[in-house]
Design a protein around this motif. Structure first.
Motif, PDB file in Angstrom:
ATOM      1  N   MET A   1     -41.245   1.293  53.938  1.00 39.96           N
ATOM      2  CA  MET A   1     -42.108   0.432  53.136  1.00 39.96           C
ATOM      3  C   MET A   1     -43.521   0.989  53.130  1.00 39.96           C
ATOM      4  SD  MET A   1     -41.409  -3.583  53.935  1.00 39.96           S
ATOM      5  CE  MET A   1     -40.825  -4.513  52.541  1.00 39.96           C
ATOM      6  N   ASP A   2     -44.101   1.088  51.974  1.00 40.72           N
ATOM      7  CA  ASP A   2     -45.499   1.488  51.859  1.00 40.72           C
ATOM      8  C   ASP A   2     -46.340   0.252  51.629  1.00 40.72           C
ATOM      9  OD1 ASP A   2     -45.017   4.245  52.099  1.00 40.72           O
ATOM     10  OD2 ASP A   2     -44.536   4.406  49.973  1.00 40.72           O
ATOM     11  N   PHE A   3     -47.380   0.111  52.432  1.00 34.21           N
ATOM     12  CA  PHE A   3     -48.239  -1.061  52.362  1.00 34.21           C
ATOM     13  C   PHE A   3     -49.647  -0.645  51.972  1.00 34.21           C
ATOM     14  CE2 PHE A   3     -45.037  -1.798  55.639  1.00 34.21           C
ATOM     15  CZ  PHE A   3     -44.460  -2.973  55.180  1.00 34.21           C
ATOM     16  N   GLN A   4     -50.310  -1.493  51.223  1.00 40.13           N
ATOM     17  CA  GLN A   4     -51.709  -1.296  50.901  1.00 40.13           C
ATOM     18  C   GLN A   4     -52.483  -2.455  51.526  1.00 40.13           C
ATOM     19  OE1 GLN A   4     -49.392  -1.597  48.031  1.00 40.13           O
ATOM     20  NE2 GLN A   4     -48.895   0.494  48.615  1.00 40.13           N
ATOM     21  N   LEU A   5     -53.547  -2.122  52.254  1.00 41.95           N
ATOM     22  CA  LEU A   5     -54.394  -3.141  52.859  1.00 41.95           C
ATOM     23  C   LEU A   5     -55.698  -3.229  52.085  1.00 41.95           C
ATOM     24  CD1 LEU A   5     -52.324  -2.643  55.177  1.00 41.95           C
ATOM     25  CD2 LEU A   5     -54.178  -3.190  56.729  1.00 41.95           C
ATOM     26  N   ALA A   6     -56.116  -4.452  51.790  1.00 48.20           N
ATOM     27  CA  ALA A   6     -57.368  -4.694  51.071  1.00 48.20           C
ATOM     28  C   ALA A   6     -57.963  -6.000  51.588  1.00 48.20           C
ATOM     29  CB  ALA A   6     -57.112  -4.776  49.571  1.00 48.20           C
ATOM     30  N   ALA A   7     -59.276  -6.145  51.410  1.00 47.83           N
ATOM     31  CA  ALA A   7     -59.963  -7.360  51.847  1.00 47.83           C
ATOM     32  C   ALA A   7     -59.232  -8.589  51.311  1.00 47.83           C
ATOM     33  CB  ALA A   7     -61.409  -7.344  51.367  1.00 47.83           C
ATOM     34  N   MET A   8     -59.048  -9.573  52.173  1.00 42.29           N
ATOM     35  CA  MET A   8     -58.324 -10.788  51.803  1.00 42.29           C
ATOM     36  C   MET A   8     -59.142 -11.624  50.822  1.00 42.29           C
ATOM     37  SD  MET A   8     -56.770 -13.759  54.270  1.00 42.29           S
ATOM     38  CE  MET A   8     -55.563 -12.638  54.985  1.00 42.29           C
ATOM     39  N   THR A   9     -58.484 -12.100  49.789  1.00 39.56           N
ATOM     40  CA  THR A   9     -59.130 -12.989  48.825  1.00 39.56           C
ATOM     41  C   THR A   9     -58.954 -14.441  49.268  1.00 39.56           C
ATOM     42  OG1 THR A   9     -57.163 -13.298  47.456  1.00 39.56           O
ATOM     43  CG2 THR A   9     -58.569 -11.369  46.954  1.00 39.56           C
ATOM     44  N   GLN A  10     -59.729 -15.331  48.683  1.00 38.97           N
ATOM     45  CA  GLN A  10     -59.598 -16.750  48.992  1.00 38.97           C
ATOM     46  C   GLN A  10     -58.207 -17.252  48.580  1.00 38.97           C
ATOM     47  OE1 GLN A  10     -61.635 -18.526  50.771  1.00 38.97           O
ATOM     48  NE2 GLN A  10     -60.455 -20.414  50.614  1.00 38.97           N
ATOM     49  N   GLU A  11     -57.734 -16.802  47.450  1.00 40.41           N
ATOM     50  CA  GLU A  11     -56.401 -17.207  46.970  1.00 40.41           C
ATOM     51  C   GLU A  11     -55.316 -16.799  47.979  1.00 40.41           C
ATOM     52  OE1 GLU A  11     -53.379 -16.396  43.194  1.00 40.41           O
ATOM     53  OE2 GLU A  11     -55.456 -15.707  43.081  1.00 40.41           O
ATOM     54  N   GLN A  12     -55.425 -15.611  48.532  1.00 40.53           N
ATOM     55  CA  GLN A  12     -54.459 -15.150  49.528  1.00 40.53           C
ATOM     56  C   GLN A  12     -54.564 -15.953  50.816  1.00 40.53           C
ATOM     57  OE1 GLN A  12     -55.785 -11.099  49.383  1.00 40.53           O
ATOM     58  NE2 GLN A  12     -54.079 -10.440  48.073  1.00 40.53           N
ATOM     59  N   ALA A  13     -55.782 -16.262  51.243  1.00 43.89           N
ATOM     60  CA  ALA A  13     -55.975 -17.075  52.451  1.00 43.89           C
ATOM     61  C   ALA A  13     -55.326 -18.446  52.268  1.00 43.89           C
ATOM     62  CB  ALA A  13     -57.460 -17.219  52.768  1.00 43.89           C
ATOM     63  N   GLU A  14     -55.461 -19.034  51.097  1.00 38.78           N
ATOM     64  CA  GLU A  14     -54.854 -20.340  50.821  1.00 38.78           C
ATOM     65  C   GLU A  14     -53.336 -20.243  50.762  1.00 38.78           C
ATOM     66  OE1 GLU A  14     -56.869 -21.914  47.363  1.00 38.78           O
ATOM     67  OE2 GLU A  14     -58.806 -21.888  48.416  1.00 38.78           O
ATOM     68  N   GLU A  15     -52.808 -19.176  50.170  1.00 39.33           N
ATOM     69  CA  GLU A  15     -51.353 -18.956  50.111  1.00 39.33           C
ATOM     70  C   GLU A  15     -50.774 -18.902  51.524  1.00 39.33           C
ATOM     71  OE1 GLU A  15     -47.424 -17.913  49.032  1.00 39.33           O
ATOM     72  OE2 GLU A  15     -49.004 -18.784  47.801  1.00 39.33           O
ATOM     73  N   ILE A  16     -51.393 -18.118  52.389  1.00 38.96           N
ATOM     74  CA  ILE A  16     -50.925 -17.969  53.775  1.00 38.96           C
ATOM     75  C   ILE A  16     -51.044 -19.305  54.513  1.00 38.96           C
ATOM     76  CG2 ILE A  16     -51.465 -16.882  55.996  1.00 38.96           C
ATOM     77  CD1 ILE A  16     -52.383 -14.392  54.254  1.00 38.96           C
ATOM     78  N   SER A  17     -52.167 -19.968  54.351  1.00 35.00           N
ATOM     79  CA  SER A  17     -52.443 -21.202  55.093  1.00 35.00           C
ATOM     80  C   SER A  17     -51.504 -22.339  54.736  1.00 35.00           C
ATOM     81  CB  SER A  17     -53.885 -21.652  54.842  1.00 35.00           C
ATOM     82  OG  SER A  17     -54.781 -20.704  55.361  1.00 35.00           O
ATOM     83  N   PHE A  18     -51.213 -22.505  53.466  1.00 41.73           N
ATOM     84  CA  PHE A  18     -50.484 -23.695  53.030  1.00 41.73           C
ATOM     85  C   PHE A  18     -49.019 -23.469  52.676  1.00 41.73           C
ATOM     86  CE2 PHE A  18     -54.989 -24.603  51.736  1.00 41.73           C
ATOM     87  CZ  PHE A  18     -55.255 -25.437  52.806  1.00 41.73           C
ATOM     88  N   ASN A  19     -48.633 -22.205  52.459  1.00 43.13           N
ATOM     89  CA  ASN A  19     -47.262 -21.952  52.001  1.00 43.13           C
ATOM     90  C   ASN A  19     -46.406 -21.129  52.957  1.00 43.13           C
ATOM     91  OD1 ASN A  19     -47.696 -23.366  49.563  1.00 43.13           O
ATOM     92  ND2 ASN A  19     -48.684 -21.561  48.687  1.00 43.13           N
ATOM     93  N   TRP A  20     -47.011 -20.559  53.980  1.00 43.78           N
ATOM     94  CA  TRP A  20     -46.230 -19.775  54.939  1.00 43.78           C
ATOM     95  C   TRP A  20     -45.863 -20.675  56.111  1.00 43.78           C
ATOM     96  CZ3 TRP A  20     -48.161 -14.094  55.763  1.00 43.78           C
ATOM     97  CH2 TRP A  20     -48.191 -13.425  54.523  1.00 43.78           C
ATOM     98  N   HIS A  21     -44.580 -20.953  56.260  1.00 46.99           N
ATOM     99  CA  HIS A  21     -44.095 -21.799  57.347  1.00 46.99           C
ATOM    100  C   HIS A  21     -42.941 -21.095  58.051  1.00 46.99           C
ATOM    101  CE1 HIS A  21     -46.692 -25.020  56.086  1.00 46.99           C
ATOM    102  NE2 HIS A  21     -46.302 -24.815  54.845  1.00 46.99           N
TER     103      HIS A  21
END
Length: 160
Positions: free
Chosen positions: A1-21
């Motif tokens: 798997m090739d991964f790209q890392l980039a500064a986290m956006t607010q939308e991504q922070a909200e996705e992780i916070s509220f939808n990752w269980h």
């Protein structure tokens, strides 16, 4: 798997916070499990430039945090999207984060802390070269939990 890392956006922070269980005992790692951590993670100012999203083929698959200490060591935090855990993706994901940290921060050592019940993660960390340093207790997620601190010595390792 090739991964790209980039500064986290607010939308991504909200996705992780509220939808990752996470399932079962791993729900310990849900962002909503600790109100203080959740608040810090969702605040762009507090989050600062420490958090990076890991992307694969345009999909958010995980995140890393990197905090450089006064001694030049970088403390690493990480999380993988719940539906991808336990399916053999961890080593490539972790190695992408290690490579990014080494290239970006040029540390002599990387450290991380993991809940002692998370044998799956501890096994992975050992497999890629992290060594156990100490255990400690910490108040988090409404209780007091035991953690294992681990260290990865960057000196003398191939940077490729």
């Amino acid at each position: 798997m090739d991964f790209q890392l980039a500064a986290m956006t607010q939308e991504q922070a909200e996705e992780i916070s509220f939808n990752w269980h996470y399932e079962g005992k791993y729900s310990f790692y849900d962002m909503e499990a600790d109100v203080e951590d959740l608040k810090e993670f969702l605040d762009p100012e507090t989050r600062g430039d420490m958090f990076y999203s890991a992307m694969k083929d345009g999909q958010l698959i995980g995140f890393f945090s990197f905090e450089k200490t006064a001694s030049g060591t970088v403390d690493v935090g990480l999380g993988m999207r719940p539906d991808l855990t336990g399916s053999g993706n961890g080593q490539a994901f972790l190695m992408a984060g290690i490579a990014f940290a080494r290239e970006t921060y040029k540390p002599e050592k990387l450290t991380l802390s993991v809940a002692v019940f998370n044998k799956r993660a501890i096994s992975l960390y050992k497999k890629v070269g992290f060594q156990e340093v100490e255990t400690f207790r910490q108040d988090t997620n409404g209780g007091n939990f035991e953690f294992l601190r681990m260290v990865y010595d960057c000196k003398g390792r191939d940077r490729s």
